[in-house]
Motif scaffolding. Sequence first.
Motif, PDB file in Angstrom:
ATOM      1  N   PRO A  32       0.781  -1.154   0.066  1.00  0.00           N
ATOM      2  CA  PRO A  32      -0.078  -0.183   0.054  1.00  0.00           C
ATOM      3  C   PRO A  32       0.853   1.276  -0.110  1.00  0.00           C
ATOM      4  CG  PRO A  32      -0.789  -1.788   1.731  1.00  0.00           C
ATOM      5  CD  PRO A  32       0.443  -2.162   1.024  1.00  0.00           C
ATOM      6  N   ALA A  33       0.256   2.249  -0.664  1.00  0.00           N
ATOM      7  CA  ALA A  33       1.016   3.485  -0.586  1.00  0.00           C
ATOM      8  C   ALA A  33       1.219   4.045   0.676  1.00  0.00           C
ATOM      9  CB  ALA A  33       0.389   4.717  -1.577  1.00  0.00           C
ATOM     10  N   ALA A  34       2.614   4.524   0.745  1.00  0.00           N
ATOM     11  CA  ALA A  34       2.764   5.140   2.155  1.00  0.00           C
ATOM     12  C   ALA A  34       2.055   6.491   2.444  1.00  0.00           C
ATOM     13  CB  ALA A  34       4.427   5.717   2.273  1.00  0.00           C
ATOM     14  N   MET A  35       1.589   6.693   3.764  1.00  0.00           N
ATOM     15  CA  MET A  35       0.707   7.620   4.292  1.00  0.00           C
ATOM     16  C   MET A  35       1.671   8.882   4.607  1.00  0.00           C
ATOM     17  SD  MET A  35      -2.034   6.300   3.539  1.00  0.00           S
ATOM     18  CE  MET A  35      -3.427   7.287   4.208  1.00  0.00           C
ATOM     19  N   PRO A  36       1.037  10.168   4.451  1.00  0.00           N
ATOM     20  CA  PRO A  36       2.064  11.285   4.692  1.00  0.00           C
ATOM     21  C   PRO A  36       2.407  11.346   6.113  1.00  0.00           C
ATOM     22  CG  PRO A  36      -0.393  11.829   4.436  1.00  0.00           C
ATOM     23  CD  PRO A  36      -0.262  10.396   4.131  1.00  0.00           C
ATOM     24  N   VAL A  37       3.658  11.731   6.161  1.00  0.00           N
ATOM     25  CA  VAL A  37       4.270  12.074   7.601  1.00  0.00           C
ATOM     26  C   VAL A  37       3.795  13.249   8.290  1.00  0.00           C
ATOM     27  CG1 VAL A  37       6.431  12.371   8.861  1.00  0.00           C
ATOM     28  CG2 VAL A  37       6.075  10.723   7.231  1.00  0.00           C
ATOM     29  N   VAL A  38       2.980  13.370   9.379  1.00  0.00           N
ATOM     30  CA  VAL A  38       2.871  14.448  10.156  1.00  0.00           C
ATOM     31  C   VAL A  38       3.662  15.084  11.161  1.00  0.00           C
ATOM     32  CG1 VAL A  38       0.340  14.429   9.042  1.00  0.00           C
ATOM     33  CG2 VAL A  38       1.247  13.253  11.455  1.00  0.00           C
ATOM     34  N   ALA A  39       4.632  14.211  11.645  1.00  0.00           N
ATOM     35  CA  ALA A  39       5.606  14.493  12.914  1.00  0.00           C
ATOM     36  C   ALA A  39       6.473  13.752  12.776  1.00  0.00           C
ATOM     37  CB  ALA A  39       4.784  14.572  14.122  1.00  0.00           C
ATOM     38  N   THR A  40       7.794  14.367  13.229  1.00  0.00           N
ATOM     39  CA  THR A  40       8.917  13.504  13.403  1.00  0.00           C
ATOM     40  C   THR A  40       9.746  13.900  14.617  1.00  0.00           C
ATOM     41  OG1 THR A  40      10.377  15.263  12.321  1.00  0.00           O
ATOM     42  CG2 THR A  40       9.478  13.757  10.870  1.00  0.00           C
ATOM     43  N   ALA A  41      10.553  12.823  14.827  1.00  0.00           N
ATOM     44  CA  ALA A  41      11.476  13.174  15.974  1.00  0.00           C
ATOM     45  C   ALA A  41      12.811  12.292  15.747  1.00  0.00           C
ATOM     46  CB  ALA A  41      10.825  12.560  17.294  1.00  0.00           C
ATOM     47  N   GLY A  42      13.931  12.815  15.465  1.00  0.00           N
ATOM     48  CA  GLY A  42      14.995  12.054  15.061  1.00  0.00           C
ATOM     49  C   GLY A  42      14.647  11.235  13.583  1.00  0.00           C
ATOM     50  N   ARG A  43      14.890   9.890  13.681  1.00  0.00           N
ATOM     51  CA  ARG A  43      14.694   9.113  12.435  1.00  0.00           C
ATOM     52  C   ARG A  43      13.228   8.651  12.592  1.00  0.00           C
ATOM     53  NH1 ARG A  43      14.981   3.904  14.858  1.00  0.00           N
ATOM     54  NH2 ARG A  43      16.656   4.062  16.797  1.00  0.00           N
ATOM     55  N   ALA A  44      12.536   8.658  13.632  1.00  0.00           N
ATOM     56  CA  ALA A  44      11.214   8.446  13.891  1.00  0.00           C
ATOM     57  C   ALA A  44      10.038   9.377  13.248  1.00  0.00           C
ATOM     58  CB  ALA A  44      10.734   8.088  15.348  1.00  0.00           C
ATOM     59  N   VAL A  68       2.697  -4.214   9.336  1.00  0.00           N
ATOM     60  CA  VAL A  68       1.913  -5.429   9.673  1.00  0.00           C
ATOM     61  C   VAL A  68       0.414  -4.789  10.115  1.00  0.00           C
ATOM     62  CG1 VAL A  68       2.361  -5.568  12.146  1.00  0.00           C
ATOM     63  CG2 VAL A  68       1.478  -7.563  11.154  1.00  0.00           C
ATOM     64  N   LEU A  69       0.422  -3.566  10.446  1.00  0.00           N
ATOM     65  CA  LEU A  69      -0.757  -2.909  10.960  1.00  0.00           C
ATOM     66  C   LEU A  69      -1.503  -2.176   9.770  1.00  0.00           C
ATOM     67  CD1 LEU A  69       0.580  -1.164  14.156  1.00  0.00           C
ATOM     68  CD2 LEU A  69      -1.164  -3.002  13.884  1.00  0.00           C
ATOM     69  N   ASP A  70      -0.635  -2.345   8.533  1.00  0.00           N
ATOM     70  CA  ASP A  70      -1.270  -1.798   7.086  1.00  0.00           C
ATOM     71  C   ASP A  70      -0.542  -2.633   6.128  1.00  0.00           C
ATOM     72  OD1 ASP A  70      -2.231  -0.232   5.230  1.00  0.00           O
ATOM     73  OD2 ASP A  70      -0.461   0.904   5.135  1.00  0.00           O
ATOM     74  N   LEU A  71      -1.126  -4.165   6.263  1.00  0.00           N
ATOM     75  CA  LEU A  71      -0.211  -5.050   5.582  1.00  0.00           C
ATOM     76  C   LEU A  71      -0.616  -4.981   4.088  1.00  0.00           C
ATOM     77  CD1 LEU A  71       1.646  -7.411   5.977  1.00  0.00           C
ATOM     78  CD2 LEU A  71      -0.353  -8.955   6.016  1.00  0.00           C
ATOM     79  N   ALA A  72      -2.124  -4.647   3.649  1.00  0.00           N
ATOM     80  CA  ALA A  72      -2.489  -4.737   2.387  1.00  0.00           C
ATOM     81  C   ALA A  72      -3.690  -3.837   2.207  1.00  0.00           C
ATOM     82  CB  ALA A  72      -2.822  -6.104   1.758  1.00  0.00           C
ATOM     83  N   GLU A  73      -3.982  -3.434   0.936  1.00  0.00           N
ATOM     84  CA  GLU A  73      -5.036  -2.446   0.882  1.00  0.00           C
ATOM     85  C   GLU A  73      -6.502  -3.084   1.433  1.00  0.00           C
ATOM     86  OE1 GLU A  73      -5.546   0.313  -0.018  1.00  0.00           O
ATOM     87  OE2 GLU A  73      -3.421   1.033  -1.362  1.00  0.00           O
ATOM     88  N   ASP A  74      -6.360  -4.408   1.323  1.00  0.00           N
ATOM     89  CA  ASP A  74      -7.627  -5.187   1.746  1.00  0.00           C
ATOM     90  C   ASP A  74      -7.467  -5.900   2.833  1.00  0.00           C
ATOM     91  OD1 ASP A  74      -6.014  -7.108   0.821  1.00  0.00           O
ATOM     92  OD2 ASP A  74      -7.478  -8.271  -0.371  1.00  0.00           O
ATOM     93  N   ASN A  75      -6.563  -5.839   3.749  1.00  0.00           N
ATOM     94  CA  ASN A  75      -6.088  -6.232   4.939  1.00  0.00           C
ATOM     95  C   ASN A  75      -5.184  -5.169   5.849  1.00  0.00           C
ATOM     96  OD1 ASN A  75      -6.021  -7.688   7.073  1.00  0.00           O
ATOM     97  ND2 ASN A  75      -4.648  -9.495   5.868  1.00  0.00           N
ATOM     98  N   SER A  76      -5.729  -4.138   6.189  1.00  0.00           N
ATOM     99  CA  SER A  76      -5.158  -3.133   6.805  1.00  0.00           C
ATOM    100  C   SER A  76      -5.891  -2.550   8.262  1.00  0.00           C
ATOM    101  CB  SER A  76      -4.827  -1.933   5.984  1.00  0.00           C
ATOM    102  OG  SER A  76      -4.243  -0.540   6.728  1.00  0.00           O
ATOM    103  N   LEU A  77      -5.472  -3.033   9.498  1.00  0.00           N
ATOM    104  CA  LEU A  77      -6.170  -2.553  10.552  1.00  0.00           C
ATOM    105  C   LEU A  77      -6.345  -1.108  10.572  1.00  0.00           C
ATOM    106  CD1 LEU A  77      -7.493  -2.689  13.322  1.00  0.00           C
ATOM    107  CD2 LEU A  77      -5.164  -2.814  14.337  1.00  0.00           C
ATOM    108  N   LEU A  78      -5.338  -0.210  10.162  1.00  0.00           N
ATOM    109  CA  LEU A  78      -5.157   1.203  10.173  1.00  0.00           C
ATOM    110  C   LEU A  78      -6.130   2.073   9.031  1.00  0.00           C
ATOM    111  CD1 LEU A  78      -1.551   1.952  10.982  1.00  0.00           C
ATOM    112  CD2 LEU A  78      -3.444   1.602  12.337  1.00  0.00           C
ATOM    113  N   ARG A  79      -6.260   1.498   7.890  1.00  0.00           N
ATOM    114  CA  ARG A  79      -7.126   1.815   6.822  1.00  0.00           C
ATOM    115  C   ARG A  79      -8.318   1.817   7.176  1.00  0.00           C
ATOM    116  NH1 ARG A  79      -3.809   3.138   2.237  1.00  0.00           N
ATOM    117  NH2 ARG A  79      -1.717   2.590   2.743  1.00  0.00           N
TER     118      ARG A  79
END
Length: 330
Positions: A32-44, A68-79
């Motif tokens: 799945p396409a990476a979602m936008p980054v809205v905050a950073t702290a060091g490398r995280a 693993v929380l965003d494994l595939a378009e049709d199998n993503s807990l977060l989406r």
Amino acid sequence: MLRSETAENPARMADALKGLRAYQRAQRHPAPAAMPVVATAGRAGVRDYGGDGPPVLFVPSLINPPDVLDLAEDNSLLRWLATQGVRPLLVDWGTPTPDERDLSIGGHVETMLLPLIDALGPDLTLAGYCLGGTMALAAATLRPVKRLVVIAAPWRFGAYPPAMRHALSDLWRQSEPTTDALGVLPMEVLQAAFWRLDPSRTIAKYEAFGRRAADDAAARAFVRLEDWANDGAPLTRGAARELMLDLYLDDRTGTGRWQVGGRTIDPISLPMPILEIASTSDRIVPAASAPGVGERIDLSLGHVGMIVGGRARAALWEPLARWLSQPQRS
């Protein structure tokens, strides 16, 4: 491991090797396409999955990638949660840098997780998975988040089988010279340890995969999940040592001796509403090792199956969404 498991059955060895070759040669489909980054702290960084509702920061383990929380378009807990009145956010730990060799697990909390929480504001719920749940417990002690969810989070390491705890401490001692030289513990070392938790099942899953059609949906799902399980940034030397010696062997968390940011982390004293989810069939994080705080949901879906398995939506996703969408409780 393959030789020892199939010594009396050459046909099984042949089938397992056939499955391994099929896995290596399988076509890979785009993640799945990476979602936008809205905050950073060091490398995280924090990736935003959108959605209307209260923000929930998911904290993955330092072991294996966070997807693993965003494994595939049709199998993503977060989406999926983004469609259920929740705004899911995901910590991406990035890759350790050479100057971080001594950074511990607690150090990751102090230097990355806490600044990310501060950047996202006070109305935040934390949701930690696996070692990320252990880290979320520390962060919730040090920052006043609204609510806390811990999913398959190890805390009482004394509840692990003694043989496993000592095997991991032995693994540390065997790998310590290499880790000292590199400044990190390669993911391959930990993955070999996970395989040995259930070697028979490890061999059996490749035997079964070799009998599947290459374009079978279940085969594609297997490849995606195995790629995730076999991938991941290395652990810093400090985090690896703390995990294997201070936590697994010495159980500093479960015995009230783990300190982060100069404070002893005691989840029993946390004031916010807490939901704890554990699986009774989890071999990586036994249910008995959970912290034992807040409301409890017990499943029987394994460590990864509770997140991406065929029954995960009904057993975990939906109860989690209901709990997160309830009005704030005190």
